[in-house]
Design a protein around this motif. Sequence first.
Motif, short mmCIF file in Angstrom:
data_model
loop_
_atom_site.label_atom_id
_atom_site.label_comp_id
_atom_site.label_asym_id
_atom_site.label_seq_id
_atom_site.Cartn_x
_atom_site.Cartn_y
_atom_site.Cartn_z
N ILE A 46 42.23 39.84 39.87
CA ILE A 46 43.19 40.53 40.74
C ILE A 46 42.59 41.82 41.29
CG2 ILE A 46 45.40 41.76 40.75
CD1 ILE A 46 46.46 39.66 38.78
N ILE A 47 41.84 42.54 40.44
CA ILE A 47 41.20 43.78 40.88
C ILE A 47 40.15 43.49 41.94
CG2 ILE A 47 39.70 45.68 40.16
CD1 ILE A 47 41.09 45.59 37.43
N LEU A 48 39.30 42.49 41.70
CA LEU A 48 38.24 42.16 42.66
C LEU A 48 38.81 41.64 43.97
CD1 LEU A 48 35.55 40.50 40.35
CD2 LEU A 48 35.53 42.79 41.37
N LYS A 49 39.90 40.90 43.89
CA LYS A 49 40.51 40.40 45.12
C LYS A 49 41.01 41.55 45.98
CE LYS A 49 44.11 37.44 46.98
NZ LYS A 49 45.31 36.61 46.72
N ALA A 50 41.58 42.56 45.33
CA ALA A 50 42.07 43.72 46.08
C ALA A 50 40.93 44.53 46.69
CB ALA A 50 42.93 44.59 45.17
N LEU A 51 39.78 44.57 45.99
CA LEU A 51 38.67 45.39 46.44
C LEU A 51 37.78 44.69 47.45
CD1 LEU A 51 37.57 47.06 43.06
CD2 LEU A 51 38.93 48.07 44.91
N VAL A 52 37.43 43.42 47.16
CA VAL A 52 36.46 42.72 48.02
C VAL A 52 36.97 41.37 48.50
CG1 VAL A 52 34.44 43.88 47.10
CG2 VAL A 52 35.30 41.85 45.94
N ASP A 53 38.25 41.07 48.27
CA ASP A 53 38.89 39.85 48.78
C ASP A 53 38.21 38.56 48.32
OD1 ASP A 53 40.96 38.59 50.09
OD2 ASP A 53 39.85 38.42 51.98
N ILE A 54 37.89 38.49 47.02
CA ILE A 54 37.37 37.25 46.44
C ILE A 54 38.55 36.47 45.87
CG2 ILE A 54 35.85 36.23 44.70
CD1 ILE A 54 34.16 38.70 44.79
N PRO A 55 38.67 35.16 46.17
CA PRO A 55 39.80 34.38 45.65
C PRO A 55 39.86 34.40 44.13
CG PRO A 55 38.63 33.17 47.35
CD PRO A 55 37.80 34.37 47.04
N LEU A 56 41.07 34.37 43.59
CA LEU A 56 41.25 34.42 42.14
C LEU A 56 40.54 33.28 41.43
CD1 LEU A 56 45.07 35.30 41.95
CD2 LEU A 56 43.14 36.86 41.79
N TRP A 57 40.69 32.06 41.95
CA TRP A 57 40.11 30.89 41.28
C TRP A 57 38.60 30.99 41.21
CZ3 TRP A 57 36.60 27.79 43.78
CH2 TRP A 57 36.54 27.90 45.19
N LEU A 58 37.98 31.54 42.26
CA LEU A 58 36.52 31.64 42.30
C LEU A 58 36.02 32.68 41.31
CD1 LEU A 58 33.88 30.78 43.58
CD2 LEU A 58 34.25 32.48 45.39
#
Length: 285
Positions: A46-58
């Motif tokens: 969730i943190i990485l998705k907010a910062l760099v928009d990486i999908p959760l599943w990946l």
Amino acid sequence: MEIPGNRPVYMDYLFMTLGTCLMALAINSIYDPITMVTGGFTGIAIILKALVDIPLWLTNIILNVPVFLIGIKVKGFRFIARTLYSTVLLSFWLYVLPRINILTDDYILAAIFGGVISGVGIGLVFLARATTGGTDMVAAFIQHYLKHYTIAQILQVIDAAIVLAGAYIFGLNKALYAIISIVVVSQVTDGILEGLKFSKLAYIITDYHDEVAKEIMTSLGRGATGLNATGMYSSTEKKVLLCVVSKKEIVQVKEIVTRIDSRAFVIVSDAREVLGEGFIEFKLN
């Protein structure tokens, strides 16, 4: 001899499938839309998705790959097979389930219902004797080298660090709600694991032990064991009845004792797991 309460293997995989689906539902539709970080690799996702928009599943797959490679090397593939299945399924559900904010930014409802849904999911996975990898396995590896700490203690430190990272990025307010959710998850998971095997243990001190035991065996079909004891105040020999019954039956036990001996002394406690006839039985292959 099989494991007590043994189920068909397909039931375990059904539990893992349903459990990971519920976990992904809580993450995609409750935690992620309001950026609530409750620890674990999904919290990092969730943190990485907010910062760099990486999908959760990946992110979940990328973080788990080195963990599983270490696990195969240290424990062997058979040891982590079910966990690998659950981890892949969790990433699958995170990919296919839509991201819908079903609670419209109500943080207290998100913390409670997210915790309930996630706790049921985790409980089902644990019932299948598996995990979803992540920080659980990381904690197990660290404990292998730091044996003076328990896995639970190490896991708490790791997840606390993830929650603090979430607090730094998304604010303290959301982190406090995340702590509520973590508590709910813990309680619900324990209820799933222990509730299915939960019984009551009664110690009955009475001068009418024969009559009480006979009535319990006749009315409830439950056994009773007489333990020899000595009253330290009176120095008289006594018989203490030990009886294990279901949660519903404990009410009847107290009624039986009261009817026969209103001066009896009864101690009731929880029995977390009972193995044997009438409860969880051993089965021979």
